[in-house]
Design a protein around this motif. Structure first.
Motif, mmCIF file in Angstrom:
data_model
loop_
_atom_site.group_PDB
_atom_site.id
_atom_site.type_symbol
_atom_site.label_atom_id
_atom_site.label_comp_id
_atom_site.label_asym_id
_atom_site.label_seq_id
_atom_site.Cartn_x
_atom_site.Cartn_y
_atom_site.Cartn_z
ATOM 1 N N ALA A 394 0.835 -1.207 0.000
ATOM 2 C CA ALA A 394 0.000 0.000 0.000
ATOM 3 C C ALA A 394 0.866 1.252 0.000
ATOM 4 C CB ALA A 394 -0.937 -0.009 1.209
ATOM 5 N N MET A 395 1.946 1.242 0.784
ATOM 6 C CA MET A 395 2.878 2.372 0.771
ATOM 7 C C MET A 395 3.477 2.552 -0.614
ATOM 8 S SD MET A 395 4.801 1.623 4.393
ATOM 9 C CE MET A 395 6.159 2.696 3.984
ATOM 10 N N ALA A 396 3.846 1.456 -1.246
ATOM 11 C CA ALA A 396 4.439 1.528 -2.584
ATOM 12 C C ALA A 396 3.469 2.145 -3.579
ATOM 13 C CB ALA A 396 4.858 0.133 -3.047
ATOM 14 N N GLY A 397 2.201 1.804 -3.460
ATOM 15 C CA GLY A 397 1.206 2.388 -4.350
ATOM 16 C C GLY A 397 1.104 3.890 -4.181
ATOM 17 N N THR A 398 1.223 4.347 -2.934
ATOM 18 C CA THR A 398 1.186 5.783 -2.683
ATOM 19 C C THR A 398 2.393 6.480 -3.296
ATOM 20 O OG1 THR A 398 -0.064 5.497 -0.626
ATOM 21 C CG2 THR A 398 1.179 7.541 -0.879
#
Length: 453
Positions: A394-398
């Motif tokens: 999820a962090m990577a998507g952000t």
């Protein structure tokens, strides 16, 4: 009330992506309340198991009073139980009572356990401000003071030992005590959002933040902190609303710490959900980004209390904001906090002009690179649980979406030089273990703001 706590899938994903909303952060706070109740109960139960009954009678009385306040004034009990340094006290008590070499006769053990009387008395005073606790409560004095979490402290004779509180009347022997120092606070409202942080500069269990707690602030220091907090909150409420809207559901208390001239320090503690420590002289923008930073740490720490995000091992990894290799859990904590920092500067660069904008552009570029590198390391480490991998994804998507945002060439150049300089510092200290593509990495050591993660 103690219960089983789980995050819904949507709440977990919102938090994992870096922000979350008020409902998701409130769910974390409710879980922390159950944890706090269990900790306090465990202190009493462990003390009764390991100490003579004569040493625990006052502890049982205090616990009974706290239970009474929970029934009659639950909000008052909740306020005191959720004071971050009630949690710090409970963990210190459990660690002390769990030691195999515990000395039941140690005099400082009475002082430590006696703090539960102060917790219960503070809750009772909050629950019935006019009359105070029912009956007589025995409290411990530490260094000539009796501490009441969330309320402040009362001055007594240096050798008082224990004092009595009957209703709202304090006495040492036959003498009444009247000198009190109340806790102060910072409050602000902007763009329809309000926040209040208690200034905790007297609680004896606030020293869990690595940095040395300051002495009680002067009225002038409090006034300056209030002004800077109001300005910082104005920035957050107008430009960083997603953080500001949910921050009051988690952060409640600020501990001033002693810093070096020109250096801003801040930290959070897994033992003290809702608290943050910082040097009180920081300016408004540094205070604003610090609030986001420590809010991130508090959120992820609370998630980690609900579900494991990584396994335990002796492996250490490169953290782009430090010179020393870090375990996977600390790297994840740091990445999540720096995700918030990068987001702060990403938005800030569009709200300011001139030199401030130049600085914000470079800070965004540096922290975007830091978080990207940390995410790559976390994905390669093999130590994440499924929930931990979900957070990192999820962090990577952000962050991925941020790489589509342009940074002016000069700001990008300065950011790249900071990254290279930080990496050179890492190599000078650690050799080539931090070379990209290996299991240990480090980049920028970070200007004049330091944090323990």
């Amino acid at each position: 009330m103690i219960g089983t706590h789980r995050l819904t899938g949507s709440a977990f994903d919102r938090l994992a992506a870096g922000q979350g909303d008020f409902a998701a952060v409130s769910a974390l706070a409710r879980a922390q309340e159950s944890r706090r109740l269990l900790q306090v109960y465990a202190v009493v139960a462990t003390a009764r198991e390991r100490l003579p009954s004569a040493r625990t009678a006052h502890l049982i009385d205090a616990h009974d009073l706290l239970a009474h306040v929970q029934r009659t004034a639950p909000d008052a009990a909740r306020t005191v139980l959720m004071h971050p340094y009630t949690g710090a006290w409970a963990m210190r008590g459990l660690l002390r009572l769990g030691r195999p070499d515990l000395d039941p006769a140690a005099p400082d053990l009475d002082e430590l356990l006696g703090h539960l009387g102060s917790i219960a008395a503070a809750a009772a005073l909050r629950g019935d401000p006019e009359h105070g606790p029912p009956g007589r409560v025995e409290l411990s004095a530490v260094g000539g003071w009796v501490y009441l979490p969330t309320l402040g402290r009362v001055r007594v004779a240096a050798d008082a030992g224990r004092i009595a509180l009957t209703g709202r009347q304090w006495s040492v022997g036959s003498r009444l005590v009247s000198r009190r120092q109340a806790n102060r606070r910072c409050s602000a409202t902007a763009a329809g959002l309000s926040a209040t942080l208690a200034i905790e500069d007297v609680d004896p269990y606030r020293d869990v933040h690595r940095w040395q707690p300051s002495a009680r602030l002067t009225a002038r220091q409090v006034s300056l902190l209030q002004r800077n907090f109001a300005s910082a909150w104005d920035q957050l409420a107008h430009s960083h609303r997603a953080y500001a809207a949910s921050l009051p559901a988690a952060l409640s208390t600020l501990v001033p710490v002693v810093g070096e001239p020109g250096v801003s320090l801040s930290s959070s503690s897994r033992y003290a959900f809702g608290g943050l420590a910082l040097t009180p002289e920081v300016g408004p923008t540094t205070l604003a980004v610090t609030l986001v930073h420590e809010f991130q740490h508090n959120k992820l720490g609370a998630i980690q209390d609900i579900t494991n995000l990584s396994t335990r091992s002796t492996a250490r990894y490169r953290a782009p904001w430090r010179l020393d290799p870090r375990p996977v859990g600390a790297l994840l904590q740091g990445a999540y906090a720096h995700l918030g920092i990068a987001d702060f500067w990403r938005v800030r660069r569009h709200a300011v002009t001139g030199e401030e904008q130049d600085r914000a552009q470079a800070e965004f570029a540096v922290h975007r690179e830091h978080v990207t590198e940390a995410i790559a390391t976390l994905r390669e480490c093999g130590e994440l649980t499924p929930d931990g991998a979900r957070v990192v994804d999820a962090m990577a998507g952000t962050v991925q979406s941020w790489w589509r945002e342009d940074v002016p060439a000069e700001a990008a150049r300065r950011a790249a030089e900071r990254v290279r300089s930080g990496y050179r510092a890492w190599v000078a200290r650690n050799g080539d273990r931090g070379r990209r593509g290996t299991r240990e990495r480090v980049v920028d050591v970070g200007g004049t703001t330091r944090n323990e993660r």
